[in-house]
Design an enzyme around this catalytic site. Sequence first.
Site, PDB file in Angstrom:
ATOM      1  N   GLU A  95       8.016   2.484  -5.687  1.00  0.00           N
ATOM      2  CA  GLU A  95       8.063   2.038  -4.288  1.00  0.00           C
ATOM      3  C   GLU A  95       8.134   3.239  -3.352  1.00  0.00           C
ATOM      4  O   GLU A  95       8.552   4.329  -3.744  1.00  0.00           O
ATOM      5  CB  GLU A  95       9.342   1.203  -4.096  1.00  0.00           C
ATOM      6  CG  GLU A  95       9.206  -0.198  -3.645  1.00  0.00           C
ATOM      7  CD  GLU A  95       8.375  -0.549  -2.445  1.00  0.00           C
ATOM      8  OE1 GLU A  95       7.469   0.188  -2.042  1.00  0.00           O
ATOM      9  OE2 GLU A  95       8.647  -1.629  -1.897  1.00  0.00           O
ATOM     10  N   ASP A  96       7.739   3.018  -2.105  1.00  0.00           N
ATOM     11  CA  ASP A  96       7.854   4.083  -1.110  1.00  0.00           C
ATOM     12  C   ASP A  96       9.290   4.207  -0.592  1.00  0.00           C
ATOM     13  O   ASP A  96       9.827   5.295  -0.470  1.00  0.00           O
ATOM     14  CB  ASP A  96       6.871   3.862   0.050  1.00  0.00           C
ATOM     15  CG  ASP A  96       6.919   2.446   0.631  1.00  0.00           C
ATOM     16  OD1 ASP A  96       7.734   1.613   0.181  1.00  0.00           O
ATOM     17  OD2 ASP A  96       6.125   2.169   1.552  1.00  0.00           O
TER      18      ASP A  96
ATOM     19  N   ASP B  57       3.858   3.378   6.613  1.00  0.00           N
ATOM     20  CA  ASP B  57       3.099   3.087   7.832  1.00  0.00           C
ATOM     21  C   ASP B  57       3.964   2.502   8.936  1.00  0.00           C
ATOM     22  O   ASP B  57       5.059   2.002   8.713  1.00  0.00           O
ATOM     23  CB  ASP B  57       1.992   2.075   7.519  1.00  0.00           C
ATOM     24  CG  ASP B  57       2.549   0.657   7.347  1.00  0.00           C
ATOM     25  OD1 ASP B  57       3.473   0.484   6.538  1.00  0.00           O
ATOM     26  OD2 ASP B  57       2.072  -0.262   8.044  1.00  0.00           O
TER      27      ASP B  57
ATOM     28  N   ASP C 224      14.891  -0.519   1.494  1.00  0.00           N
ATOM     29  CA  ASP C 224      15.522  -0.786   2.778  1.00  0.00           C
ATOM     30  C   ASP C 224      16.599  -1.857   2.544  1.00  0.00           C
ATOM     31  O   ASP C 224      17.715  -1.533   2.149  1.00  0.00           O
ATOM     32  CB  ASP C 224      14.410  -1.232   3.737  1.00  0.00           C
ATOM     33  CG  ASP C 224      14.846  -1.341   5.182  1.00  0.00           C
ATOM     34  OD1 ASP C 224      15.600  -0.481   5.640  1.00  0.00           O
ATOM     35  OD2 ASP C 224      14.405  -2.290   5.855  1.00  0.00           O
TER      36      ASP C 224
ATOM     37  N   ARG D 198      -0.147   6.519   7.472  1.00  0.00           N
ATOM     38  CA  ARG D 198      -0.013   6.615   6.010  1.00  0.00           C
ATOM     39  C   ARG D 198      -0.561   7.938   5.481  1.00  0.00           C
ATOM     40  O   ARG D 198      -0.122   8.431   4.444  1.00  0.00           O
ATOM     41  CB  ARG D 198      -0.780   5.482   5.321  1.00  0.00           C
ATOM     42  CG  ARG D 198      -0.216   4.087   5.546  1.00  0.00           C
ATOM     43  CD  ARG D 198      -0.853   3.125   4.541  1.00  0.00           C
ATOM     44  NE  ARG D 198      -0.692   1.723   4.919  1.00  0.00           N
ATOM     45  CZ  ARG D 198       0.385   0.979   4.652  1.00  0.00           C
ATOM     46  NH1 ARG D 198       1.412   1.508   4.028  1.00  0.00           N
ATOM     47  NH2 ARG D 198       0.435  -0.290   5.012  1.00  0.00           N
TER      48      ARG D 198
ATOM     49  N   VAL E 191      10.754   5.701   9.399  1.00  0.00           N
ATOM     50  CA  VAL E 191       9.958   6.853   8.974  1.00  0.00           C
ATOM     51  C   VAL E 191       8.538   6.433   8.603  1.00  0.00           C
ATOM     52  O   VAL E 191       8.293   5.285   8.218  1.00  0.00           O
ATOM     53  CB  VAL E 191      10.620   7.586   7.785  1.00  0.00           C
ATOM     54  CG1 VAL E 191      11.930   8.211   8.218  1.00  0.00           C
ATOM     55  CG2 VAL E 191      10.832   6.651   6.592  1.00  0.00           C
TER      56      VAL E 191
ATOM     57  N   LYS F 220       0.820  -1.194   0.000  1.00  0.00           N
ATOM     58  CA  LYS F 220       0.000   0.000   0.000  1.00  0.00           C
ATOM     59  C   LYS F 220       0.866   1.261   0.000  1.00  0.00           C
ATOM     60  O   LYS F 220       0.400   2.342  -0.300  1.00  0.00           O
ATOM     61  CB  LYS F 220      -0.880   0.006   1.265  1.00  0.00           C
ATOM     62  CG  LYS F 220      -1.766  -1.205   1.414  1.00  0.00           C
ATOM     63  CD  LYS F 220      -2.431  -1.197   2.820  1.00  0.00           C
ATOM     64  CE  LYS F 220      -3.175  -2.498   3.057  1.00  0.00           C
ATOM     65  NZ  LYS F 220      -3.650  -2.575   4.473  1.00  0.00           N
TER      66      LYS F 220
HETATM   67  P1  IMP Z   1      13.077  -4.054   1.414  1.00  0.00           P
HETATM   68  O1  IMP Z   1      13.838  -3.041   0.625  1.00  0.00           O
HETATM   69  O2  IMP Z   1      12.742  -5.297   0.647  1.00  0.00           O
HETATM   70  O3  IMP Z   1      13.750  -4.374   2.723  1.00  0.00           O
HETATM   71  O4  IMP Z   1      11.659  -3.532   1.837  1.00  0.00           O
HETATM   72  C1  IMP Z   1      11.216  -2.261   1.749  1.00  0.00           C
HETATM   73  C2  IMP Z   1       9.870  -2.245   2.458  1.00  0.00           C
HETATM   74  O5  IMP Z   1      10.077  -2.247   3.872  1.00  0.00           O
HETATM   75  C3  IMP Z   1       9.125  -0.981   2.157  1.00  0.00           C
HETATM   76  O6  IMP Z   1       8.266  -1.121   1.061  1.00  0.00           O
HETATM   77  C4  IMP Z   1       8.358  -0.748   3.439  1.00  0.00           C
HETATM   78  O7  IMP Z   1       7.125  -1.433   3.406  1.00  0.00           O
HETATM   79  C5  IMP Z   1       9.205  -1.343   4.512  1.00  0.00           C
HETATM   80  N1  IMP Z   1      10.007  -0.311   5.210  1.00  0.00           N
HETATM   81  C6  IMP Z   1      11.351  -0.229   5.257  1.00  0.00           C
HETATM   82  N2  IMP Z   1      11.761   0.822   5.985  1.00  0.00           N
HETATM   83  C7  IMP Z   1      10.647   1.439   6.417  1.00  0.00           C
HETATM   84  C8  IMP Z   1      10.415   2.629   7.221  1.00  0.00           C
HETATM   85  O8  IMP Z   1      11.324   3.328   7.690  1.00  0.00           O
HETATM   86  N3  IMP Z   1       9.112   2.934   7.448  1.00  0.00           N
HETATM   87  C9  IMP Z   1       8.071   2.208   6.955  1.00  0.00           C
HETATM   88  N4  IMP Z   1       8.246   1.098   6.188  1.00  0.00           N
HETATM   89  C10 IMP Z   1       9.520   0.725   5.926  1.00  0.00           C
HETATM   90 MG    MG Z   2       6.105  -1.147   1.230  1.00  0.00          MG
END
Ligand code: IMP
Ligand code: MG
Length: 183
Positions: A101-102, A161, A105, A167, A155, A44
């Site tokens: 993507e938001d 979220d 990470d 959100r 964040v 989302k």
């Molecule tokens: P990754 O890069 O596969 O580890 O995943 C990224 C996902 O982790 C994002 O789409 C978010 O849903 C979640 N995420 C990572 N860091 C944060 C944060 O600081 N706040 C909220 N969601 C986060």
């Molecule tokens: Mg996400």
Amino acid sequence: MIQDIESVLVSAEEIDRITSRIADEINRDYAESNKKLVLICILKGSLMFTSELMKKITLPAEIEFMKVSSYGAKTTSSGVINIHLDIKRDDLAEVDFLIIEDIVDSGRTLSHLTRYLAERGAASVKTCTLLDKPDRRTVDFTPDYCGAVIPDRFVVGFGLDYNEKYRNLPFVGILKPEVWGGR
Ligand code: IMP
Ligand code: MG
């Protein structure tokens, strides 16, 4: 909600500048392509970023939605994720996908999705993220378009979220560690 925020990291005005800058880059980069530009909103979290960005894309663009979740930190760093909502179309060879993507990470989500869509035969697959936390990377991944590189803090807001909350904040803020019990 606001009392749970330690500080604003990316203001609504900054987000507006970021989406303008990235949309300009996209408009330039895809202008000569003879494929269909298809934006993929990752639910989302990237709902707000996708909607702000797509308003500023002047090329004809379609929109698709995917919903994914990571298996979590305990599994391998191979980039394996669960796909809860997938794209159903049979013209992938005609499509330039741009995954929106938001936040990046570990990098697992986008590195897996990029590979998945490429293996299904997409003409091209690129990635666009509002935020990037490079300090947290466990796989080798660099987004093609990035709004802002941020420090390793948790964040929320503008789609992001904590337990499905925050959100709807119009900016990205650092969540007070005491709210979620972390760093
Ligand atoms: P990754 O890069 O596969 O580890 O995943 C990224 C996902 O982790 C994002 O789409 C978010 O849903 C979640 N995420 C990572 N860091 C944060 C944060 O600081 N706040 C909220 N969601 C986060
Ligand atoms: Mg996400």
